[in-house]
Structure formats: C-alpha cells, structure tokens
Design a protein around this motif. Structure first.
Motif, PDB file in Angstrom:
ATOM      1  N   ARG A 170       0.819  -1.083  -0.062  1.00  0.00           N
ATOM      2  CA  ARG A 170      -0.010  -0.151   0.077  1.00  0.00           C
ATOM      3  C   ARG A 170       0.883   1.373  -0.083  1.00  0.00           C
ATOM      4  NH1 ARG A 170      -2.259   0.077   4.858  1.00  0.00           N
ATOM      5  NH2 ARG A 170      -3.156  -1.765   4.791  1.00  0.00           N
ATOM      6  N   GLU A 171       2.036   1.170   0.807  1.00  0.00           N
ATOM      7  CA  GLU A 171       2.882   2.253   0.908  1.00  0.00           C
ATOM      8  C   GLU A 171       3.788   2.678  -0.032  1.00  0.00           C
ATOM      9  OE1 GLU A 171       4.288   2.305   4.946  1.00  0.00           O
ATOM     10  OE2 GLU A 171       2.058   2.414   5.656  1.00  0.00           O
ATOM     11  N   THR A 172       4.259   1.614  -0.701  1.00  0.00           N
ATOM     12  CA  THR A 172       5.330   1.762  -1.876  1.00  0.00           C
ATOM     13  C   THR A 172       4.768   1.571  -3.433  1.00  0.00           C
ATOM     14  OG1 THR A 172       5.895  -0.563  -1.764  1.00  0.00           O
ATOM     15  CG2 THR A 172       6.975   0.694  -0.273  1.00  0.00           C
ATOM     16  N   GLY A 173       3.770   1.030  -3.310  1.00  0.00           N
ATOM     17  CA  GLY A 173       2.828   0.548  -4.799  1.00  0.00           C
ATOM     18  C   GLY A 173       3.693  -0.491  -5.517  1.00  0.00           C
ATOM     19  N   ALA A 174       4.767  -1.284  -4.774  1.00  0.00           N
ATOM     20  CA  ALA A 174       5.432  -2.189  -5.515  1.00  0.00           C
ATOM     21  C   ALA A 174       4.833  -3.506  -5.179  1.00  0.00           C
ATOM     22  CB  ALA A 174       6.972  -2.401  -4.811  1.00  0.00           C
ATOM     23  N   SER A 175       5.194  -4.671  -5.919  1.00  0.00           N
ATOM     24  CA  SER A 175       4.894  -5.932  -5.535  1.00  0.00           C
ATOM     25  C   SER A 175       5.634  -6.519  -4.354  1.00  0.00           C
ATOM     26  CB  SER A 175       4.810  -6.680  -6.929  1.00  0.00           C
ATOM     27  OG  SER A 175       3.823  -6.438  -7.865  1.00  0.00           O
ATOM     28  N   VAL A 176       5.414  -7.274  -3.660  1.00  0.00           N
ATOM     29  CA  VAL A 176       6.091  -7.543  -2.610  1.00  0.00           C
ATOM     30  C   VAL A 176       6.280  -8.981  -2.555  1.00  0.00           C
ATOM     31  CG1 VAL A 176       6.284  -7.366  -0.127  1.00  0.00           C
ATOM     32  CG2 VAL A 176       5.014  -5.693  -1.298  1.00  0.00           C
ATOM     33  N   VAL A 177       7.385  -9.640  -2.283  1.00  0.00           N
ATOM     34  CA  VAL A 177       7.699 -11.098  -2.124  1.00  0.00           C
ATOM     35  C   VAL A 177       8.268 -10.911  -0.748  1.00  0.00           C
ATOM     36  CG1 VAL A 177       8.016 -11.539  -4.538  1.00  0.00           C
ATOM     37  CG2 VAL A 177       9.927 -10.798  -3.138  1.00  0.00           C
ATOM     38  N   ALA A 178       7.862 -12.356   0.088  1.00  0.00           N
ATOM     39  CA  ALA A 178       8.603 -12.519   1.360  1.00  0.00           C
ATOM     40  C   ALA A 178       9.769 -13.467   1.320  1.00  0.00           C
ATOM     41  CB  ALA A 178       7.606 -13.338   2.017  1.00  0.00           C
ATOM     42  N   VAL A 179      11.022 -13.245   1.713  1.00  0.00           N
ATOM     43  CA  VAL A 179      12.099 -13.979   1.638  1.00  0.00           C
ATOM     44  C   VAL A 179      12.680 -14.353   3.052  1.00  0.00           C
ATOM     45  CG1 VAL A 179      12.858 -12.898  -0.743  1.00  0.00           C
ATOM     46  CG2 VAL A 179      13.609 -11.888   1.473  1.00  0.00           C
ATOM     47  N   GLN A 180      13.671 -15.251   2.861  1.00  0.00           N
ATOM     48  CA  GLN A 180      14.046 -15.861   4.232  1.00  0.00           C
ATOM     49  C   GLN A 180      15.624 -16.086   4.029  1.00  0.00           C
ATOM     50  OE1 GLN A 180      12.271 -19.241   5.925  1.00  0.00           O
ATOM     51  NE2 GLN A 180      12.118 -18.167   7.672  1.00  0.00           N
ATOM     52  N   GLU A 181      16.415 -15.812   4.719  1.00  0.00           N
ATOM     53  CA  GLU A 181      17.739 -16.143   4.739  1.00  0.00           C
ATOM     54  C   GLU A 181      17.933 -17.514   5.051  1.00  0.00           C
ATOM     55  OE1 GLU A 181      21.278 -13.564   5.691  1.00  0.00           O
ATOM     56  OE2 GLU A 181      19.745 -12.775   7.010  1.00  0.00           O
ATOM     57  N   VAL A 182      18.576 -18.088   3.748  1.00  0.00           N
ATOM     58  CA  VAL A 182      19.099 -19.586   3.865  1.00  0.00           C
ATOM     59  C   VAL A 182      20.318 -19.826   3.885  1.00  0.00           C
ATOM     60  CG1 VAL A 182      16.700 -20.265   2.674  1.00  0.00           C
ATOM     61  CG2 VAL A 182      18.666 -20.159   1.577  1.00  0.00           C
ATOM     62  N   PRO A 183      20.959 -20.831   4.200  1.00  0.00           N
ATOM     63  CA  PRO A 183      22.453 -21.261   3.977  1.00  0.00           C
ATOM     64  C   PRO A 183      22.654 -21.398   2.660  1.00  0.00           C
ATOM     65  CG  PRO A 183      21.296 -22.912   5.665  1.00  0.00           C
ATOM     66  CD  PRO A 183      20.322 -21.906   4.885  1.00  0.00           C
ATOM     67  N   GLN A 184      23.795 -20.675   2.157  1.00  0.00           N
ATOM     68  CA  GLN A 184      24.297 -20.536   1.060  1.00  0.00           C
ATOM     69  C   GLN A 184      24.061 -21.835   0.030  1.00  0.00           C
ATOM     70  OE1 GLN A 184      25.397 -17.575   0.259  1.00  0.00           O
ATOM     71  NE2 GLN A 184      25.236 -17.762  -2.056  1.00  0.00           N
ATOM     72  N   GLU A 185      24.427 -22.974   0.605  1.00  0.00           N
ATOM     73  CA  GLU A 185      24.407 -24.323  -0.060  1.00  0.00           C
ATOM     74  C   GLU A 185      22.861 -24.761  -0.448  1.00  0.00           C
ATOM     75  OE1 GLU A 185      25.480 -24.056   2.950  1.00  0.00           O
ATOM     76  OE2 GLU A 185      24.798 -25.357   4.439  1.00  0.00           O
ATOM     77  N   GLN A 186      21.969 -23.969   0.214  1.00  0.00           N
ATOM     78  CA  GLN A 186      20.347 -24.238  -0.232  1.00  0.00           C
ATOM     79  C   GLN A 186      19.746 -23.431  -1.171  1.00  0.00           C
ATOM     80  OE1 GLN A 186      18.083 -24.678   3.345  1.00  0.00           O
ATOM     81  NE2 GLN A 186      19.358 -25.727   4.294  1.00  0.00           N
ATOM     82  N   VAL A 231      16.371 -14.756  -9.757  1.00  0.00           N
ATOM     83  CA  VAL A 231      16.767 -15.919 -10.323  1.00  0.00           C
ATOM     84  C   VAL A 231      16.083 -17.169  -9.725  1.00  0.00           C
ATOM     85  CG1 VAL A 231      18.859 -17.122 -11.312  1.00  0.00           C
ATOM     86  CG2 VAL A 231      19.103 -14.966 -10.063  1.00  0.00           C
ATOM     87  N   GLU A 232      15.520 -18.011 -10.645  1.00  0.00           N
ATOM     88  CA  GLU A 232      15.054 -19.309 -10.208  1.00  0.00           C
ATOM     89  C   GLU A 232      15.922 -20.421 -10.020  1.00  0.00           C
ATOM     90  OE1 GLU A 232      11.792 -19.384  -9.171  1.00  0.00           O
ATOM     91  OE2 GLU A 232      11.979 -21.638  -8.615  1.00  0.00           O
ATOM     92  N   LYS A 233      16.156 -21.136  -8.963  1.00  0.00           N
ATOM     93  CA  LYS A 233      17.017 -21.916  -8.475  1.00  0.00           C
ATOM     94  C   LYS A 233      18.288 -21.964  -9.084  1.00  0.00           C
ATOM     95  CE  LYS A 233      13.275 -25.342  -7.745  1.00  0.00           C
ATOM     96  NZ  LYS A 233      11.951 -24.567  -8.039  1.00  0.00           N
ATOM     97  N   PRO A 234      19.197 -21.111  -8.734  1.00  0.00           N
ATOM     98  CA  PRO A 234      20.674 -20.646  -9.309  1.00  0.00           C
ATOM     99  C   PRO A 234      21.471 -21.789  -8.658  1.00  0.00           C
ATOM    100  CG  PRO A 234      19.931 -19.156  -7.397  1.00  0.00           C
ATOM    101  CD  PRO A 234      18.885 -19.950  -7.750  1.00  0.00           C
ATOM    102  N   ALA A 235      22.481 -21.784  -9.522  1.00  0.00           N
ATOM    103  CA  ALA A 235      23.671 -22.712  -8.874  1.00  0.00           C
ATOM    104  C   ALA A 235      24.174 -21.585  -7.669  1.00  0.00           C
ATOM    105  CB  ALA A 235      24.606 -22.873 -10.010  1.00  0.00           C
ATOM    106  N   VAL A 236      24.849 -22.569  -6.742  1.00  0.00           N
ATOM    107  CA  VAL A 236      25.250 -21.944  -5.610  1.00  0.00           C
ATOM    108  C   VAL A 236      26.184 -20.798  -5.900  1.00  0.00           C
ATOM    109  CG1 VAL A 236      26.492 -22.214  -3.418  1.00  0.00           C
ATOM    110  CG2 VAL A 236      25.211 -23.887  -4.174  1.00  0.00           C
ATOM    111  N   GLU A 237      27.225 -21.041  -6.815  1.00  0.00           N
ATOM    112  CA  GLU A 237      28.215 -19.931  -7.450  1.00  0.00           C
ATOM    113  C   GLU A 237      27.371 -18.770  -8.029  1.00  0.00           C
ATOM    114  OE1 GLU A 237      27.954 -23.032  -7.937  1.00  0.00           O
ATOM    115  OE2 GLU A 237      28.488 -23.277  -9.977  1.00  0.00           O
ATOM    116  N   ASP A 238      26.276 -18.987  -8.602  1.00  0.00           N
ATOM    117  CA  ASP A 238      25.632 -17.793  -9.433  1.00  0.00           C
ATOM    118  C   ASP A 238      24.582 -16.911  -8.479  1.00  0.00           C
ATOM    119  OD1 ASP A 238      27.236 -18.656 -11.461  1.00  0.00           O
ATOM    120  OD2 ASP A 238      25.492 -19.938 -12.333  1.00  0.00           O
ATOM    121  N   ALA A 239      24.327 -17.491  -7.381  1.00  0.00           N
ATOM    122  CA  ALA A 239      23.064 -16.814  -6.584  1.00  0.00           C
ATOM    123  C   ALA A 239      23.462 -15.491  -6.096  1.00  0.00           C
ATOM    124  CB  ALA A 239      22.919 -17.609  -5.361  1.00  0.00           C
TER     125      ALA A 239
END
Ligand code: UTP
Length: 313
Positions: free
Chosen positions: A151-167, A200-208
């Motif tokens: 409502r305040e930014t007018g942007a689409s919003v995605v929820a994210v979570q920090e995950v270990p790099q290997e995941q 990026v959808e399901k990137p390789a660990v080195e490309d994330a």
C-alpha cells in the motif's frame, strides 16, 4: 491508483511428486499437520490478514479440498446429538472461515500459469498469493505487513528468508538493489525490506546473487497478469512466476517494481517430507491442547536416542 488488497489466491494444483505415494490420490495440501490439513493454516492466515475472498486454484483430486471448506450437515447433527461441542465448533470453523471459490488450473503448467488463471476472479486489483503447501508460523502478521508495504510503496512484494548458501539452488533467489555497497531499504517495517533489482529461479550456488530465498507469499499488482500472459515456459518447462517478477523488477516505472520483505520467523514447506515432519512436531509443541504432553514425550525420546548413540546402537 490505490493499492488496497482484498483477495487471496491459493495455488494448490501442483502434482506433489516429492510426497508420493501419500499424494497419489490426495492433494499434498490436504495432508494433516497436527489436527487440520495444511491448507487450513493457509486459509486461516489469509483471514487473519483481513483477506476473506479466497480463490483456490485446484488440480486433480480437488474434491477433498472443496469438501473440507464446505458444511457437512450429517456430521454436524451427529456431533450435536452427542453433545460434542468442541468437535462441532472445529468442524464448523473450517466451513465458516472465508468465502472460498475454486477454479481448475486445467493442466499443471507451472505456478505462473496457476496465478494467471486467477485473472478473471481477481480483475484489475492488487492481490495476495499464498502457496497452499507453505505454513508460516506468524503468517497472518507477515501477510498484513506485506499488504502494508504494498500500500505504501506501490510495489509488488515477495517474502524472503535467509537460507544457508548451499540451499539457494532449491529456491527463487532475489538480487537486492545495492547503493554504496548497502541494500536499498524500502522503508521502516517490522522486518527489513529491500528493493529488488532481479530474481533468479533455482540458481547454482556460485551464481546466486544473495541468500534471500523467496518463500510462498506474494502481494502482486494486477500488471502481473498481463506479463504472465506473455511469459513463455521457463525453467523445468513450467511458466514461472519468478520470470514475471523479473520483468516487474526491471520495469519499475510501469509496474511499481518489486520489494523483498525478509521474514525472520519459522516456515515449513509441507511438500517436503522432512519439513512436513518438522512442522508436525513444532506445531504440536506450540498447540495449547497437545503441547505439554508432546514436549514431555519428545524430551524422553531424545534422551533414549542419546543413550542409544552412546551405546553405539
Ligand atoms: P511445487 O514447486 O511445490 O511443485 O509448487 P508441485 O508440483 O506442487 O510439487 P512437487 O515438486 O512435484 O513435489 C509450488 C506451489 O505451486 C502450486 C503447488 O500446488 C504449490 O502450492 N502449483 C505448482 C500449481 O498450483 N500449479 C502448477 O502447475 C505448479
């Protein structure tokens, strides 16, 4: 343009192959977590955030889903006759929760396609998307905050979570916008929010581009529908919601851009067997009725396991 959100779309038409054979004849969203199907937590979450117009996008085996949110008069009168008020309330609760509508996806062509199918029901308004197999512990609060960011930014919003790099390669991953080496904040909210440059959808660990993984909650502007209409199948031959978000992030002028909200609480992907088991244990412990006995049993069982390990078994 106002950015009010009234409707929630719950895609529940995936094949659920990770949970076969349990999902052979039943959608994974109907698998019980403690005392109710996973999907009920998701509907309760939407209602808690004030969204009571719900569209469920269903696939094969849709009947159990529809039945669960419908009234079963026979069952209600049997419970009434027995004077079992507690169970009667539980049964009625599921059918009184919200105004739930259903739509067949047709073919399971991907999450982006399932969301696109909601266009006619949603119309030209912003809307929330809640994946039917994701349970989020403070979900109502999270979704309410996402609606506020929208409502305040007018942007689409995605929820994210920090995950270990290997995941990271199991998720869609966001590339936050950087300014002087810092993530660019989208404002002061309950959880950190960052403007997103790309995904990026399901990137390789080195490309994330980061370890912020997209979890199953979105608030989208209606421009998403036009973009999805022209989005070709992407990774895995499926029409990916991530691809539409990439376009929205790149085209901030016309679509409002994309903001990621970094949720720090508990979340379970119940389409994954191990996560499903964890959801059952953790939510059983949090459950007012069963919590104390489950906790006691787990403590005893953990001691037993520790003893076995010590004895080399
Ligand atoms: P998943 O990536 O978990 O795929 O979908 P899936 O097919 O359901 O499960 P697996 O990987 O075979 O075990 C993420 C969400 O998108 C929905 C699913 O129901 C789930 O909520 N979905 C996915 C659709 O509604 N339609 C689709 O075509 C694909």
């Amino acid at each position: 343009m106002t950015f009010e959100v009234n409707k929630a779309v719950i895609p529940a038409a995936g094949l659920g192959t990770r949970f076969l054979p349990a999902t052979k004849a039943m959608p994974k969203e109907m698998l019980p977590v403690v005392d109710r199907p996973a999907i009920q937590y998701v509907v309760e979450e939407a209602v808690e955030a004030g969204l009571t117009d719900i569209l469920m996008v269903t696939g094969r085996n849709k009947t159990p889903l529809e039945n669960h949110f419908d009234r079963v008069l026979e069952l209600e009168s049997a419970l009434e006759e027995r004077g079992d008020q507690h169970k009667l309330e539980a049964v009625r609760h599921a059918s009184n929760l919200a105004d739930v509508h259903y739509l067949r996806q047709g073919s399971p062509l991907g999450l982006g396609h399932a969301v696109y199918r909601a266009h006619q029901h949603v119309g030209d308004e912003s809307f929330a998307v809640l994946l039917g197999d994701d349970i989020i512990a403070e979900g109502g609060q999270l979704l309410r905050e996402m609606v506020r960011v929208h409502r305040e930014t007018g942007a689409s919003v995605v929820a994210v979570q920090e995950v270990p790099q290997e995941q990271v390669s199991s998720y869609g991953v966001v590339a936050p916008q950087l300014v002087d080496g810092e993530f660019k904040s989208a404002g002061d909210y309950e959880w950190p929010t960052y403007w997103v440059n790309s995904l990026v959808e399901k990137p390789a660990v080195e490309d994330a581009p980061s370890n912020f993984a997209v979890i199953g909650r979105y608030v989208l502007r209606p421009e998403a529908f036009e973009i999805l209409e022209n989005t070709p199948p992407g990774r895995g031959g499926e029409i990916q919601l991530t691809d539409a978000l990439v376009e929205m992030a790149a085209n901030r002028e016309e679509t409002g851009g994309v903001v990621a909200l970094v949720y720090g609480g508990r979340r379970f992907d119940t389409g994954n067997k191990f996560e499903y088991l964890k959801a059952n244990v953790e939510l059983a412990i949090a459950n007012a009725e069963h919590g104390p006995e489950v906790r006691e049993w787990i403590q005893q069982y953990a001691q037993q396991l520790a003893q076995q390990t010590k004895n080399g078994n």
